[in-house]
Scaffold this motif. Sequence first.
Motif, PDB file in Angstrom:
ATOM      1  N   PRO A 134       0.835  -1.479  -0.019  1.00  0.00           N
ATOM      2  CA  PRO A 134      -0.078  -0.164  -0.245  1.00  0.00           C
ATOM      3  C   PRO A 134       0.876   1.450   0.492  1.00  0.00           C
ATOM      4  CG  PRO A 134       0.081  -0.647   2.650  1.00  0.00           C
ATOM      5  CD  PRO A 134       0.643  -2.080   1.213  1.00  0.00           C
ATOM      6  N   ILE A 135       2.019   1.463   0.401  1.00  0.00           N
ATOM      7  CA  ILE A 135       2.513   2.338   0.535  1.00  0.00           C
ATOM      8  C   ILE A 135       3.500   2.309  -0.154  1.00  0.00           C
ATOM      9  CG2 ILE A 135       5.060   3.340   1.900  1.00  0.00           C
ATOM     10  CD1 ILE A 135       3.482   2.367   4.430  1.00  0.00           C
ATOM     11  N   ALA A 136       3.525   3.055  -1.291  1.00  0.00           N
ATOM     12  CA  ALA A 136       4.737   3.318  -2.664  1.00  0.00           C
ATOM     13  C   ALA A 136       5.964   3.262  -2.169  1.00  0.00           C
ATOM     14  CB  ALA A 136       3.972   4.195  -3.813  1.00  0.00           C
ATOM     15  N   ALA A 137       5.357   4.590  -1.936  1.00  0.00           N
ATOM     16  CA  ALA A 137       6.982   5.624  -1.172  1.00  0.00           C
ATOM     17  C   ALA A 137       6.840   6.341   0.369  1.00  0.00           C
ATOM     18  CB  ALA A 137       7.720   6.738  -2.514  1.00  0.00           C
ATOM     19  N   VAL A 138       8.545   6.742   0.237  1.00  0.00           N
ATOM     20  CA  VAL A 138       8.527   7.556   1.572  1.00  0.00           C
ATOM     21  C   VAL A 138       9.144   9.174   1.137  1.00  0.00           C
ATOM     22  CG1 VAL A 138       9.560   8.378   3.246  1.00  0.00           C
ATOM     23  CG2 VAL A 138       8.715   5.736   3.133  1.00  0.00           C
ATOM     24  N   VAL A 139       8.474   9.763   0.961  1.00  0.00           N
ATOM     25  CA  VAL A 139       9.150  10.490  -0.199  1.00  0.00           C
ATOM     26  C   VAL A 139       9.930  11.817   0.838  1.00  0.00           C
ATOM     27  CG1 VAL A 139       8.411  12.402  -1.802  1.00  0.00           C
ATOM     28  CG2 VAL A 139       7.687  10.386  -1.981  1.00  0.00           C
ATOM     29  N   VAL A 140      10.986  12.827   0.350  1.00  0.00           N
ATOM     30  CA  VAL A 140      11.642  13.898   1.394  1.00  0.00           C
ATOM     31  C   VAL A 140      12.004  14.659   0.036  1.00  0.00           C
ATOM     32  CG1 VAL A 140      13.316  13.605   2.638  1.00  0.00           C
ATOM     33  CG2 VAL A 140      12.395  11.598   2.488  1.00  0.00           C
ATOM     34  N   ASP A 141      11.299  15.703   0.876  1.00  0.00           N
ATOM     35  CA  ASP A 141      12.063  16.838   0.062  1.00  0.00           C
ATOM     36  C   ASP A 141      13.112  16.877   0.344  1.00  0.00           C
ATOM     37  OD1 ASP A 141       9.377  17.342  -0.580  1.00  0.00           O
ATOM     38  OD2 ASP A 141       8.660  18.550   0.569  1.00  0.00           O
ATOM     39  N   CYS A 142      13.933  17.294  -0.888  1.00  0.00           N
ATOM     40  CA  CYS A 142      15.545  18.210  -0.301  1.00  0.00           C
ATOM     41  C   CYS A 142      16.148  19.077  -1.377  1.00  0.00           C
ATOM     42  CB  CYS A 142      16.399  16.406  -0.234  1.00  0.00           C
ATOM     43  SG  CYS A 142      16.768  16.555  -1.915  1.00  0.00           S
ATOM     44  N   VAL A 143      16.993  19.758  -1.382  1.00  0.00           N
ATOM     45  CA  VAL A 143      17.360  21.259  -1.669  1.00  0.00           C
ATOM     46  C   VAL A 143      18.935  19.812  -3.079  1.00  0.00           C
ATOM     47  CG1 VAL A 143      19.530  22.797  -2.100  1.00  0.00           C
ATOM     48  CG2 VAL A 143      17.450  22.703   0.146  1.00  0.00           C
ATOM     49  N   ASP A 144      19.614  19.317  -2.811  1.00  0.00           N
ATOM     50  CA  ASP A 144      20.097  18.074  -3.137  1.00  0.00           C
ATOM     51  C   ASP A 144      20.114  16.787  -3.003  1.00  0.00           C
ATOM     52  OD1 ASP A 144      22.351  17.390  -4.792  1.00  0.00           O
ATOM     53  OD2 ASP A 144      23.710  18.648  -3.378  1.00  0.00           O
ATOM     54  N   PRO A 145      19.337  16.540  -4.126  1.00  0.00           N
ATOM     55  CA  PRO A 145      18.652  14.516  -4.505  1.00  0.00           C
ATOM     56  C   PRO A 145      20.480  14.175  -4.065  1.00  0.00           C
ATOM     57  CG  PRO A 145      17.819  15.977  -5.926  1.00  0.00           C
ATOM     58  CD  PRO A 145      18.121  17.071  -4.564  1.00  0.00           C
ATOM     59  N   ARG A 146      21.275  14.327  -4.981  1.00  0.00           N
ATOM     60  CA  ARG A 146      22.770  13.748  -5.078  1.00  0.00           C
ATOM     61  C   ARG A 146      23.184  13.314  -3.641  1.00  0.00           C
ATOM     62  NH1 ARG A 146      24.489  12.717 -10.116  1.00  0.00           N
ATOM     63  NH2 ARG A 146      22.971  13.828 -12.020  1.00  0.00           N
ATOM     64  N   ALA A 147      23.207  14.556  -2.857  1.00  0.00           N
ATOM     65  CA  ALA A 147      24.445  14.591  -1.465  1.00  0.00           C
ATOM     66  C   ALA A 147      23.313  13.292  -1.099  1.00  0.00           C
ATOM     67  CB  ALA A 147      24.196  16.146  -1.100  1.00  0.00           C
ATOM     68  N   MET A 148      22.246  13.954  -1.029  1.00  0.00           N
ATOM     69  CA  MET A 148      21.048  13.070   0.172  1.00  0.00           C
ATOM     70  C   MET A 148      21.384  11.309  -0.492  1.00  0.00           C
ATOM     71  SD  MET A 148      19.191  14.298   1.986  1.00  0.00           S
ATOM     72  CE  MET A 148      21.375  14.691   2.500  1.00  0.00           C
ATOM     73  N   ALA A 149      21.972  11.536  -1.500  1.00  0.00           N
ATOM     74  CA  ALA A 149      22.085   9.906  -2.082  1.00  0.00           C
ATOM     75  C   ALA A 149      23.663   9.073  -2.018  1.00  0.00           C
ATOM     76  CB  ALA A 149      22.175  10.022  -4.039  1.00  0.00           C
ATOM     77  N   ARG A 150      23.859  10.115  -1.621  1.00  0.00           N
ATOM     78  CA  ARG A 150      25.014   9.499  -0.762  1.00  0.00           C
ATOM     79  C   ARG A 150      25.497   8.802   0.287  1.00  0.00           C
ATOM     80  NH1 ARG A 150      27.409  14.241  -4.887  1.00  0.00           N
ATOM     81  NH2 ARG A 150      27.462  15.804  -2.931  1.00  0.00           N
ATOM     82  N   PHE A 151      24.773  10.120   0.670  1.00  0.00           N
ATOM     83  CA  PHE A 151      24.716   9.826   2.531  1.00  0.00           C
ATOM     84  C   PHE A 151      23.511   8.852   2.620  1.00  0.00           C
ATOM     85  CE2 PHE A 151      22.137  10.294   6.235  1.00  0.00           C
ATOM     86  CZ  PHE A 151      23.262  10.282   6.988  1.00  0.00           C
ATOM     87  N   TRP A 152      22.150   8.663   2.222  1.00  0.00           N
ATOM     88  CA  TRP A 152      21.644   7.691   2.514  1.00  0.00           C
ATOM     89  C   TRP A 152      22.528   6.511   2.075  1.00  0.00           C
ATOM     90  CZ3 TRP A 152      17.927   7.485   6.349  1.00  0.00           C
ATOM     91  CH2 TRP A 152      17.426   9.648   7.051  1.00  0.00           C
ATOM     92  N   GLY A 153      22.876   6.281   0.971  1.00  0.00           N
ATOM     93  CA  GLY A 153      23.507   5.254   0.229  1.00  0.00           C
ATOM     94  C   GLY A 153      24.156   4.664   0.816  1.00  0.00           C
TER      95      GLY A 153
END
Length: 248
Positions: A134-153
């Motif tokens: 039922p939950i497709a995605a948890v969505v987070v607003d951010c300024v820099d998706p690439r930086a978020m990818a580096r951290f959360w990845g």
Amino acid sequence: MALRPVQVNIKALDDALVGRFWAEALGWSAYGEASGATTYVGPVGGLVWPDPVAVCVDVVSVPEPKTVTKNRVHLDLATTSAAHQAELVARLQALGATPAHVGQGDVPWTVLADPEGNEFCVLEPREVYRDTGPIAAVVVDCVDPRAMARFWGEAMDWTLREVTDDQAVLRSAKGVGPYLEFIRTPDVKTVPDRVHLDLLPYPGDDKAAEVARLRALGATDLDLGQGDVPWTCLADPEGHEFCVLAPS
């Protein structure tokens, strides 16, 4: 060492009310503690924690109401057809959801808010979400998706599926459950969020070592007045709150 997201934490004045709403919305069950301080929402069939597939919902009682500021973390709900989307929207509104206007304009999904104002979306059917639950995605607003990818990845054991200037997408390496999506938005974080992720170490892993690893990646300690608790409150490099839970 690795961490996994096990639940979305939602703060509420009335955890039982909001918990019941989300249980009905997701077709899951609500499991309340005797203290009345939290209501856990997970798949039917009895409480299993952590769930092996789903990222569940933990509604926690707090004394402060939500401000008018839009949450920077929200849930996207999956549908299988146009009829299912329309039926789900109507059912959610009957349960107490209200239309929400967050500048979305003319879009094929529907933006709603739960009974305490937490925004979420009911998506039009999309093939990519056909097997998420039922939950497709948890969505987070951010300024820099690439930086978020580096951290959360690096923070989690989930797989980075896509990264561009506009979005970063992760999902469990097993290919099950919802996606975690970081979407570039023009606004910046100004207030503590009502919604955040809780991460859990795997059995046998050292929670303190995991927290130290996250700090080395750019996480910072967060004092929300939590006092002496078994979990650790942190913020990612853009200030999104999250918690590292103690293995149990």
